[in-house]
Scaffold this motif. Structure first.
Motif, PDB file in Angstrom:
ATOM      1  N   MET A   1      13.423   4.366  -4.181  1.00  0.00           N
ATOM      2  CA  MET A   1      12.876   3.208  -4.225  1.00  0.00           C
ATOM      3  C   MET A   1      11.645   2.697  -5.039  1.00  0.00           C
ATOM      4  SD  MET A   1      13.355   0.426  -1.255  1.00  0.00           S
ATOM      5  CE  MET A   1      14.373   1.298  -0.491  1.00  0.00           C
ATOM      6  N   ALA A   2      11.978   1.576  -5.520  1.00  0.00           N
ATOM      7  CA  ALA A   2      11.058   1.242  -6.791  1.00  0.00           C
ATOM      8  C   ALA A   2       9.470   0.923  -6.027  1.00  0.00           C
ATOM      9  CB  ALA A   2      11.326   0.069  -7.564  1.00  0.00           C
ATOM     10  N   ALA A   3       8.755   0.352  -7.048  1.00  0.00           N
ATOM     11  CA  ALA A   3       7.324   0.033  -6.349  1.00  0.00           C
ATOM     12  C   ALA A   3       7.562  -1.300  -5.714  1.00  0.00           C
ATOM     13  CB  ALA A   3       6.355  -0.061  -7.537  1.00  0.00           C
ATOM     14  N   MET A   4       6.675  -1.741  -4.695  1.00  0.00           N
ATOM     15  CA  MET A   4       6.887  -2.934  -3.975  1.00  0.00           C
ATOM     16  C   MET A   4       6.509  -4.066  -4.607  1.00  0.00           C
ATOM     17  SD  MET A   4       5.290  -3.955  -0.138  1.00  0.00           S
ATOM     18  CE  MET A   4       3.663  -3.983  -1.056  1.00  0.00           C
ATOM     19  N   SER A   5       7.486  -5.242  -4.669  1.00  0.00           N
ATOM     20  CA  SER A   5       7.140  -6.476  -5.337  1.00  0.00           C
ATOM     21  C   SER A   5       6.509  -7.089  -4.346  1.00  0.00           C
ATOM     22  CB  SER A   5       8.442  -7.083  -5.844  1.00  0.00           C
ATOM     23  OG  SER A   5       8.390  -8.357  -6.105  1.00  0.00           O
ATOM     24  N   GLU A   6       5.298  -7.878  -4.387  1.00  0.00           N
ATOM     25  CA  GLU A   6       4.763  -8.559  -3.319  1.00  0.00           C
ATOM     26  C   GLU A   6       4.958 -10.034  -3.080  1.00  0.00           C
ATOM     27  OE1 GLU A   6       0.423  -8.240  -3.501  1.00  0.00           O
ATOM     28  OE2 GLU A   6       0.226  -6.399  -2.668  1.00  0.00           O
ATOM     29  N   PHE A   7       5.207 -10.547  -2.260  1.00  0.00           N
ATOM     30  CA  PHE A   7       5.435 -11.863  -1.954  1.00  0.00           C
ATOM     31  C   PHE A   7       3.985 -12.704  -2.152  1.00  0.00           C
ATOM     32  CE2 PHE A   7       8.518 -10.220   1.211  1.00  0.00           C
ATOM     33  CZ  PHE A   7       9.670 -10.984   0.546  1.00  0.00           C
ATOM     34  N   ASN A   8       4.167 -14.057  -2.441  1.00  0.00           N
ATOM     35  CA  ASN A   8       2.926 -14.871  -2.603  1.00  0.00           C
ATOM     36  C   ASN A   8       2.501 -14.952  -0.972  1.00  0.00           C
ATOM     37  OD1 ASN A   8       2.933 -15.632  -5.241  1.00  0.00           O
ATOM     38  ND2 ASN A   8       4.625 -17.364  -5.038  1.00  0.00           N
ATOM     39  N   ALA A   9       1.182 -15.138  -0.915  1.00  0.00           N
ATOM     40  CA  ALA A   9       0.486 -15.336   0.547  1.00  0.00           C
ATOM     41  C   ALA A   9      -0.242 -16.441   0.411  1.00  0.00           C
ATOM     42  CB  ALA A   9      -0.345 -13.878   0.789  1.00  0.00           C
ATOM     43  N   PHE A  62      15.685  -4.833  -0.086  1.00  0.00           N
ATOM     44  CA  PHE A  62      16.955  -5.364  -0.222  1.00  0.00           C
ATOM     45  C   PHE A  62      17.556  -5.004  -1.840  1.00  0.00           C
ATOM     46  CE2 PHE A  62      18.844  -9.335  -2.230  1.00  0.00           C
ATOM     47  CZ  PHE A  62      19.800  -9.872  -1.177  1.00  0.00           C
ATOM     48  N   ASN A  63      18.760  -4.580  -1.797  1.00  0.00           N
ATOM     49  CA  ASN A  63      19.487  -4.265  -2.959  1.00  0.00           C
ATOM     50  C   ASN A  63      18.703  -3.288  -3.829  1.00  0.00           C
ATOM     51  OD1 ASN A  63      21.853  -5.978  -2.352  1.00  0.00           O
ATOM     52  ND2 ASN A  63      20.953  -7.558  -3.800  1.00  0.00           N
ATOM     53  N   GLY A  64      18.166  -2.284  -3.060  1.00  0.00           N
ATOM     54  CA  GLY A  64      17.429  -1.113  -3.809  1.00  0.00           C
ATOM     55  C   GLY A  64      16.088  -1.178  -4.061  1.00  0.00           C
ATOM     56  N   GLU A  65      15.408  -2.567  -3.950  1.00  0.00           N
ATOM     57  CA  GLU A  65      14.283  -3.093  -4.204  1.00  0.00           C
ATOM     58  C   GLU A  65      13.488  -3.126  -2.928  1.00  0.00           C
ATOM     59  OE1 GLU A  65      12.890  -3.248  -7.209  1.00  0.00           O
ATOM     60  OE2 GLU A  65      15.013  -2.687  -8.099  1.00  0.00           O
ATOM     61  N   LEU A  66      12.274  -3.088  -3.003  1.00  0.00           N
ATOM     62  CA  LEU A  66      11.334  -3.353  -1.965  1.00  0.00           C
ATOM     63  C   LEU A  66      10.383  -4.638  -2.191  1.00  0.00           C
ATOM     64  CD1 LEU A  66      10.405  -2.526   0.889  1.00  0.00           C
ATOM     65  CD2 LEU A  66       8.780  -0.841  -0.448  1.00  0.00           C
ATOM     66  N   TYR A  67      10.291  -5.698  -1.110  1.00  0.00           N
ATOM     67  CA  TYR A  67       9.557  -6.612  -1.090  1.00  0.00           C
ATOM     68  C   TYR A  67       8.542  -6.811   0.136  1.00  0.00           C
ATOM     69  CZ  TYR A  67      13.213  -7.891  -4.562  1.00  0.00           C
ATOM     70  OH  TYR A  67      13.943  -7.775  -5.653  1.00  0.00           O
ATOM     71  N   GLY A  68       7.542  -7.280   0.037  1.00  0.00           N
ATOM     72  CA  GLY A  68       6.528  -7.253   0.833  1.00  0.00           C
ATOM     73  C   GLY A  68       5.245  -7.725   0.681  1.00  0.00           C
ATOM     74  N   PHE A  69       4.433  -7.452   1.622  1.00  0.00           N
ATOM     75  CA  PHE A  69       2.874  -7.730   1.550  1.00  0.00           C
ATOM     76  C   PHE A  69       2.018  -7.173   2.585  1.00  0.00           C
ATOM     77  CE2 PHE A  69      -1.051 -10.349   1.741  1.00  0.00           C
ATOM     78  CZ  PHE A  69      -1.286 -10.613   0.501  1.00  0.00           C
ATOM     79  N   ASP A  70       0.900  -6.596   2.398  1.00  0.00           N
ATOM     80  CA  ASP A  70       0.001  -6.060   3.342  1.00  0.00           C
ATOM     81  C   ASP A  70      -1.211  -6.815   3.734  1.00  0.00           C
ATOM     82  OD1 ASP A  70       1.340  -3.822   3.522  1.00  0.00           O
ATOM     83  OD2 ASP A  70       0.425  -2.602   2.045  1.00  0.00           O
ATOM     84  N   VAL A  71      -1.526  -7.517   4.953  1.00  0.00           N
ATOM     85  CA  VAL A  71      -2.786  -8.211   5.141  1.00  0.00           C
ATOM     86  C   VAL A  71      -3.559  -6.943   5.987  1.00  0.00           C
ATOM     87  CG1 VAL A  71      -3.764  -9.993   6.768  1.00  0.00           C
ATOM     88  CG2 VAL A  71      -1.274 -10.138   5.726  1.00  0.00           C
ATOM     89  N   GLU A  72      -4.770  -6.769   5.075  1.00  0.00           N
ATOM     90  CA  GLU A  72      -5.758  -5.788   5.474  1.00  0.00           C
ATOM     91  C   GLU A  72      -6.641  -6.388   6.547  1.00  0.00           C
ATOM     92  OE1 GLU A  72      -5.521  -2.555   4.847  1.00  0.00           O
ATOM     93  OE2 GLU A  72      -3.798  -2.397   3.609  1.00  0.00           O
ATOM     94  N   ILE A  73      -6.884  -5.662   7.459  1.00  0.00           N
ATOM     95  CA  ILE A  73      -8.046  -6.298   8.091  1.00  0.00           C
ATOM     96  C   ILE A  73      -9.327  -5.583   7.900  1.00  0.00           C
ATOM     97  CG2 ILE A  73      -8.650  -6.658  10.836  1.00  0.00           C
ATOM     98  CD1 ILE A  73      -5.998  -7.943   9.926  1.00  0.00           C
ATOM     99  N   PRO A  74     -10.589  -6.443   7.704  1.00  0.00           N
ATOM    100  CA  PRO A  74     -11.874  -5.829   7.497  1.00  0.00           C
ATOM    101  C   PRO A  74     -12.264  -4.846   7.961  1.00  0.00           C
ATOM    102  CG  PRO A  74     -12.002  -8.559   7.172  1.00  0.00           C
ATOM    103  CD  PRO A  74     -10.581  -7.999   8.145  1.00  0.00           C
ATOM    104  N   ASP A  75     -13.098  -4.072   7.563  1.00  0.00           N
ATOM    105  CA  ASP A  75     -13.626  -2.805   8.064  1.00  0.00           C
ATOM    106  C   ASP A  75     -14.417  -3.201   9.377  1.00  0.00           C
ATOM    107  OD1 ASP A  75     -12.345  -0.882   6.459  1.00  0.00           O
ATOM    108  OD2 ASP A  75     -14.329  -0.721   5.341  1.00  0.00           O
TER     109      ASP A  75
END
Length: 107
Positions: A1-9, A62-75
Protein backbone atom coordinates in the motif's frame (compact mmCIF):
# COMPACT_ATOMS: atom_id res chain seq x y z
CA UNK A 1 0.00 0.00 0.00
CA UNK A 2 1.29 3.45 -0.93
CA UNK A 3 1.64 6.39 1.43
CA UNK A 4 -1.63 7.87 2.62
CA UNK A 5 -3.19 10.66 0.58
CA UNK A 6 -4.76 13.11 3.04
CA UNK A 7 -8.23 14.58 2.71
CA UNK A 8 -8.87 18.30 3.19
CA UNK A 9 -10.09 19.02 6.74
CA UNK A 10 -12.34 21.84 7.92
CA UNK A 11 -12.69 22.28 11.70
CA UNK A 12 -15.64 23.85 13.52
CA UNK A 13 -14.50 24.01 17.14
CA UNK A 14 -16.84 24.42 20.10
CA UNK A 15 -16.48 24.15 23.88
CA UNK A 16 -17.72 20.57 24.24
CA UNK A 17 -17.37 19.21 20.73
CA UNK A 18 -15.62 19.77 17.44
CA UNK A 19 -17.07 18.93 14.05
CA UNK A 20 -14.56 18.06 11.35
CA UNK A 21 -15.53 17.80 7.69
CA UNK A 22 -13.18 15.80 5.49
CA UNK A 23 -13.43 16.41 1.76
CA UNK A 24 -11.56 15.32 -1.35
CA UNK A 25 -8.66 17.44 -2.56
CA UNK A 26 -8.87 18.82 -6.10
CA UNK A 27 -6.35 16.17 -7.22
CA UNK A 28 -8.45 13.40 -5.61
CA UNK A 29 -11.67 14.77 -7.18
CA UNK A 30 -10.12 14.99 -10.63
CA UNK A 31 -8.43 11.62 -10.30
CA UNK A 32 -8.92 8.40 -8.36
CA UNK A 33 -11.85 9.54 -6.16
CA UNK A 34 -13.81 11.31 -8.90
CA UNK A 35 -17.45 10.26 -8.58
CA UNK A 36 -16.80 8.18 -5.44
CA UNK A 37 -19.75 8.35 -3.03
CA UNK A 38 -18.43 7.88 0.52
CA UNK A 39 -21.76 6.47 1.74
CA UNK A 40 -21.19 3.48 -0.57
CA UNK A 41 -17.97 2.79 1.36
CA UNK A 42 -19.44 3.24 4.85
CA UNK A 43 -18.53 -0.28 6.03
CA UNK A 44 -14.97 -0.04 4.71
CA UNK A 45 -14.43 3.38 6.28
CA UNK A 46 -15.80 2.27 9.65
CA UNK A 47 -13.81 -1.00 9.61
CA UNK A 48 -10.49 0.72 8.79
CA UNK A 49 -10.88 3.85 10.96
CA UNK A 50 -10.07 4.07 14.66
CA UNK A 51 -11.20 6.28 17.51
CA UNK A 52 -9.04 6.40 20.63
CA UNK A 53 -8.97 8.87 23.53
CA UNK A 54 -6.10 10.75 21.86
CA UNK A 55 -6.62 10.36 18.09
CA UNK A 56 -9.32 9.90 15.45
CA UNK A 57 -7.94 8.17 12.34
CA UNK A 58 -10.18 7.98 9.28
CA UNK A 59 -9.07 5.53 6.58
CA UNK A 60 -10.42 4.56 3.17
CA UNK A 61 -8.42 1.97 1.23
CA UNK A 62 -9.57 2.27 -2.40
CA UNK A 63 -8.13 0.69 -5.55
CA UNK A 64 -4.76 -0.07 -3.91
CA UNK A 65 -4.39 3.45 -2.49
CA UNK A 66 -4.97 4.71 1.04
CA UNK A 67 -6.90 7.91 1.78
CA UNK A 68 -7.56 9.42 5.17
CA UNK A 69 -6.84 11.94 7.87
CA UNK A 70 -5.71 11.90 11.52
CA UNK A 71 -7.13 14.28 14.11
CA UNK A 72 -4.58 14.37 16.93
CA UNK A 73 -5.83 15.40 20.37
CA UNK A 74 -3.48 17.85 22.19
CA UNK A 75 -1.25 16.37 24.92
CA UNK A 76 -2.97 16.19 28.29
CA UNK A 77 -6.47 16.07 26.78
CA UNK A 78 -8.85 13.31 25.75
CA UNK A 79 -12.05 12.75 23.83
CA UNK A 80 -15.11 10.64 24.59
CA UNK A 81 -14.52 7.52 22.48
CA UNK A 82 -18.17 6.39 22.71
CA UNK A 83 -19.61 9.81 21.84
CA UNK A 84 -17.26 10.49 18.92
CA UNK A 85 -18.75 9.43 15.57
CA UNK A 86 -17.47 9.11 11.99
CA UNK A 87 -20.24 9.61 9.40
CA UNK A 88 -19.57 9.04 5.69
CA UNK A 89 -21.71 11.29 3.47
CA UNK A 90 -21.95 11.56 -0.31
CA UNK A 91 -18.96 13.85 -0.98
CA UNK A 92 -17.48 14.23 2.50
CA UNK A 93 -16.88 12.44 5.78
CA UNK A 94 -18.09 14.05 8.99
CA UNK A 95 -16.47 13.53 12.37
CA UNK A 96 -18.23 14.65 15.55
CA UNK A 97 -15.62 14.71 18.30
CA UNK A 98 -16.91 14.93 21.87
CA UNK A 99 -14.32 16.47 24.18
CA UNK A 100 -13.62 15.60 27.80
CA UNK A 101 -13.01 19.01 29.35
CA UNK A 102 -12.39 22.20 27.41
CA UNK A 103 -9.60 22.60 24.87
CA UNK A 104 -9.11 23.93 21.38
CA UNK A 105 -9.03 21.52 18.49
CA UNK A 106 -8.24 22.74 15.01
CA UNK A 107 -6.22 21.82 11.97
Amino acid sequence: MAAMSEFNADFSDGKRETNVTLSKTRKQQDGPLGGVNFTHHDGTIRMNSTITATCVSVRLPFNGELYGFDVEIPDGHQIDVNGTVITPRIDEIGIRIVKIGEFTLNG
